[in-house]
Design a protein around this motif. Sequence first.
Motif, PDB file in Angstrom:
ATOM      1  N   ARG A  13      -9.380  -5.324   2.969  1.00 35.32           N
ATOM      2  CA  ARG A  13      -8.100  -5.126   2.223  1.00 35.32           C
ATOM      3  C   ARG A  13      -7.978  -6.386   1.215  1.00 35.32           C
ATOM      4  O   ARG A  13      -7.389  -6.386   0.373  1.00 35.32           O
ATOM      5  CB  ARG A  13      -6.831  -4.580   3.153  1.00 35.32           C
ATOM      6  CG  ARG A  13      -7.102  -3.325   3.365  1.00 35.32           C
ATOM      7  CD  ARG A  13      -5.885  -2.652   3.976  1.00 35.32           C
ATOM      8  NE  ARG A  13      -6.204  -1.203   4.858  1.00 35.32           N
ATOM      9  CZ  ARG A  13      -5.466  -0.285   4.287  1.00 35.32           C
ATOM     10  NH1 ARG A  13      -4.353  -0.503   3.312  1.00 35.32           N
ATOM     11  NH2 ARG A  13      -5.685   0.756   4.933  1.00 35.32           N
ATOM     12  N   MET A  14      -8.129  -7.715   2.151  1.00 36.23           N
ATOM     13  CA  MET A  14      -7.851  -9.004   1.505  1.00 36.23           C
ATOM     14  C   MET A  14      -8.749  -8.954   0.232  1.00 36.23           C
ATOM     15  O   MET A  14      -8.342  -9.571  -0.991  1.00 36.23           O
ATOM     16  CB  MET A  14      -8.200 -10.062   2.525  1.00 36.23           C
ATOM     17  CG  MET A  14      -7.084 -10.030   3.510  1.00 36.23           C
ATOM     18  SD  MET A  14      -7.494 -11.248   4.792  1.00 36.23           S
ATOM     19  CE  MET A  14      -7.240 -12.974   3.920  1.00 36.23           C
ATOM     20  N   LYS A  15     -10.171  -8.579   0.358  1.00 37.49           N
ATOM     21  CA  LYS A  15     -11.010  -8.773  -0.776  1.00 37.49           C
ATOM     22  C   LYS A  15     -10.557  -7.914  -1.899  1.00 37.49           C
ATOM     23  O   LYS A  15     -10.590  -8.183  -3.022  1.00 37.49           O
ATOM     24  CB  LYS A  15     -12.365  -8.308  -0.394  1.00 37.49           C
ATOM     25  CG  LYS A  15     -12.900  -9.288   0.605  1.00 37.49           C
ATOM     26  CD  LYS A  15     -14.299  -8.948   1.158  1.00 37.49           C
ATOM     27  CE  LYS A  15     -14.899 -10.009   1.805  1.00 37.49           C
ATOM     28  NZ  LYS A  15     -16.225  -9.444   2.347  1.00 37.49           N
ATOM     29  N   ALA A  16      -9.926  -6.727  -1.669  1.00 36.97           N
ATOM     30  CA  ALA A  16      -9.379  -5.665  -2.586  1.00 36.97           C
ATOM     31  C   ALA A  16      -8.192  -6.301  -3.269  1.00 36.97           C
ATOM     32  O   ALA A  16      -8.018  -5.930  -4.321  1.00 36.97           O
ATOM     33  CB  ALA A  16      -9.037  -4.109  -1.994  1.00 36.97           C
ATOM     34  N   VAL A  17      -7.408  -6.749  -2.527  1.00 37.77           N
ATOM     35  CA  VAL A  17      -6.200  -7.462  -3.149  1.00 37.77           C
ATOM     36  C   VAL A  17      -6.593  -8.453  -3.882  1.00 37.77           C
ATOM     37  O   VAL A  17      -5.899  -8.925  -5.007  1.00 37.77           O
ATOM     38  CB  VAL A  17      -5.117  -8.046  -1.963  1.00 37.77           C
ATOM     39  CG1 VAL A  17      -4.153  -8.798  -2.348  1.00 37.77           C
ATOM     40  CG2 VAL A  17      -4.655  -6.862  -1.031  1.00 37.77           C
ATOM     41  N   GLY A  55      -7.923  -8.307 -11.919  1.00 34.64           N
ATOM     42  CA  GLY A  55      -7.291  -7.682 -12.587  1.00 34.64           C
ATOM     43  C   GLY A  55      -8.286  -5.967 -12.594  1.00 34.64           C
ATOM     44  O   GLY A  55      -7.876  -5.066 -13.373  1.00 34.64           O
ATOM     45  N   LYS A  56      -8.775  -5.760 -11.389  1.00 35.76           N
ATOM     46  CA  LYS A  56      -9.350  -4.392 -11.227  1.00 35.76           C
ATOM     47  C   LYS A  56      -8.279  -3.506 -10.734  1.00 35.76           C
ATOM     48  O   LYS A  56      -7.840  -3.524  -9.761  1.00 35.76           O
ATOM     49  CB  LYS A  56     -10.398  -4.428 -10.293  1.00 35.76           C
ATOM     50  CG  LYS A  56     -11.408  -3.385  -9.901  1.00 35.76           C
ATOM     51  CD  LYS A  56     -12.517  -3.690  -9.077  1.00 35.76           C
ATOM     52  CE  LYS A  56     -13.351  -2.284  -8.843  1.00 35.76           C
ATOM     53  NZ  LYS A  56     -14.256  -2.591  -7.661  1.00 35.76           N
ATOM     54  N   PHE A  68       0.734  -1.207  -0.026  1.00 34.02           N
ATOM     55  CA  PHE A  68      -0.098  -0.111  -0.062  1.00 34.02           C
ATOM     56  C   PHE A  68       0.888   1.369   0.059  1.00 34.02           C
ATOM     57  O   PHE A  68       0.531   2.299  -0.640  1.00 34.02           O
ATOM     58  CB  PHE A  68      -0.972   0.148   1.256  1.00 34.02           C
ATOM     59  CG  PHE A  68      -2.142  -1.167   1.076  1.00 34.02           C
ATOM     60  CD1 PHE A  68      -3.326  -0.464   0.193  1.00 34.02           C
ATOM     61  CD2 PHE A  68      -1.994  -2.179   1.445  1.00 34.02           C
ATOM     62  CE1 PHE A  68      -4.382  -1.342   0.232  1.00 34.02           C
ATOM     63  CE2 PHE A  68      -3.317  -3.162   1.352  1.00 34.02           C
ATOM     64  CZ  PHE A  68      -4.350  -2.707   0.649  1.00 34.02           C
ATOM     65  N   LYS A  69       2.182   1.227   0.579  1.00 31.74           N
ATOM     66  CA  LYS A  69       3.011   2.532   0.668  1.00 31.74           C
ATOM     67  C   LYS A  69       3.630   2.546  -0.743  1.00 31.74           C
ATOM     68  O   LYS A  69       4.133   3.905  -1.121  1.00 31.74           O
ATOM     69  CB  LYS A  69       3.620   2.470   1.702  1.00 31.74           C
ATOM     70  CG  LYS A  69       4.572   3.751   1.912  1.00 31.74           C
ATOM     71  CD  LYS A  69       5.603   3.483   3.259  1.00 31.74           C
ATOM     72  CE  LYS A  69       6.197   4.894   3.648  1.00 31.74           C
ATOM     73  NZ  LYS A  69       7.012   4.864   4.560  1.00 31.74           N
TER      74      LYS A  69
END
Length: 424
Positions: free
Chosen positions: A400-404, A411-412, A372-373
Amino acid sequence: MAGRREPPLMRTGLGSGQPPSRGSRIAAAVAVGVTLGCVCAFFYPDGLISRSTDSALHWRRRADSVTCETSEEVTNLQSQLASLERKNADFRKQINELSMKLQMAGQGKNQALYSAGPFGTVKSLRTNPTVMPDESTNPRLANILQQVAVKKEIIVAVANSNVKQTLEMWFTNIKRVGITNYLVVALDDSIESFCKSKDVPVYRRDPDEGIDSIGKTGGNHAVSALKFRILREFLQLGYSVLLSDIDIMFFQNPFDHLYRDSDIESMSDGHDNMTAYGFNDVFDEPSMGWARYAHTMRIWVFNSGFFFIRPTIPSVELLDRVAGRLSREPKSWDQAVFNEELFFPSHPGYEGLHASKRTMDIYLFMNSKVLFKTVRKSAQLRKLKPVIVHLNYHPDKEARMKAVIEFYVNGKQNALDHFPDGSE
């Protein structure tokens, strides 16, 4: 006139009182020889040196059977050679076992002498030998590992019912990657049933009053502390373990990216090359004048939530040290104790752990601070596909896990954009 002389043979004769003539001696010798011949013929009709007809035939038959007997002898020799080779293999095995026992007993440390090679070619030993497997330690677990592990290696996660939803995300990603050698150590009956219902390999430990009470009700840190005691049995059985917290997403098979040249191979909490792999940090103390600058060696800690540990004596000692300290110091953080035992050197009153260690590649085995940084803000680094991402720096783990997953699997490209660098 002188009288005529007769030849000597004519002068001599028997009964004349004169010595026998030469002819008489020859005749006597012939007579004696004939007599002896008759005597020998009478007493030794087969001759003085005899060989029966059967004996002669025996030698001929033996000559005829040389080929057959030679073939049998070759077969016998081959059988004896195979037997000796088996015995030699057994001896080698016994020697290896004895050598390992000596190592375990701490003996023989200085009994072998080594000569140094040419300048620049010398390298010390880095990989300790594995322990002798002892299935009597836990026959039930040994049977499970024989079915699940691949090449004596396995991913292990420890979980209770407090983290059921996160655990499901964890093993769903493992299945998606195609990893088969993983195992959940269930700390309560509910997680055991849940894993079985999802066709997930699971191991429920035998009742242990101390561990069970913590495992059923403990939070993340309490459960994390148990893993060092639990992992010991895996090492005693001769298996290498890739310990994984459940807030980790898998995107490649991690076993394809391990070096296996150290006792401990761990991901780092560092966020760049310096902090992860070490750097020379200068401490400034102006009051010292000329000696105001002191150089120090710094490295950010290993993450105790994801590390590969080989079944060696130093590895077992590490687990014993950490588990022992955590039992005596219940308020200590397991990751801090883990690193102190790994890195603190021997000094007066303390003997450090002699274990080899390796830091994993921070862009393959990525912590969430790196992601993230740094990574999400770099066009080049965004193209890299990590092996795992560990959400260790952020408390809003599930979101965050779902976003990863959306970013790396679906591929989002903007899936990570709305999250802050740190926690709020």
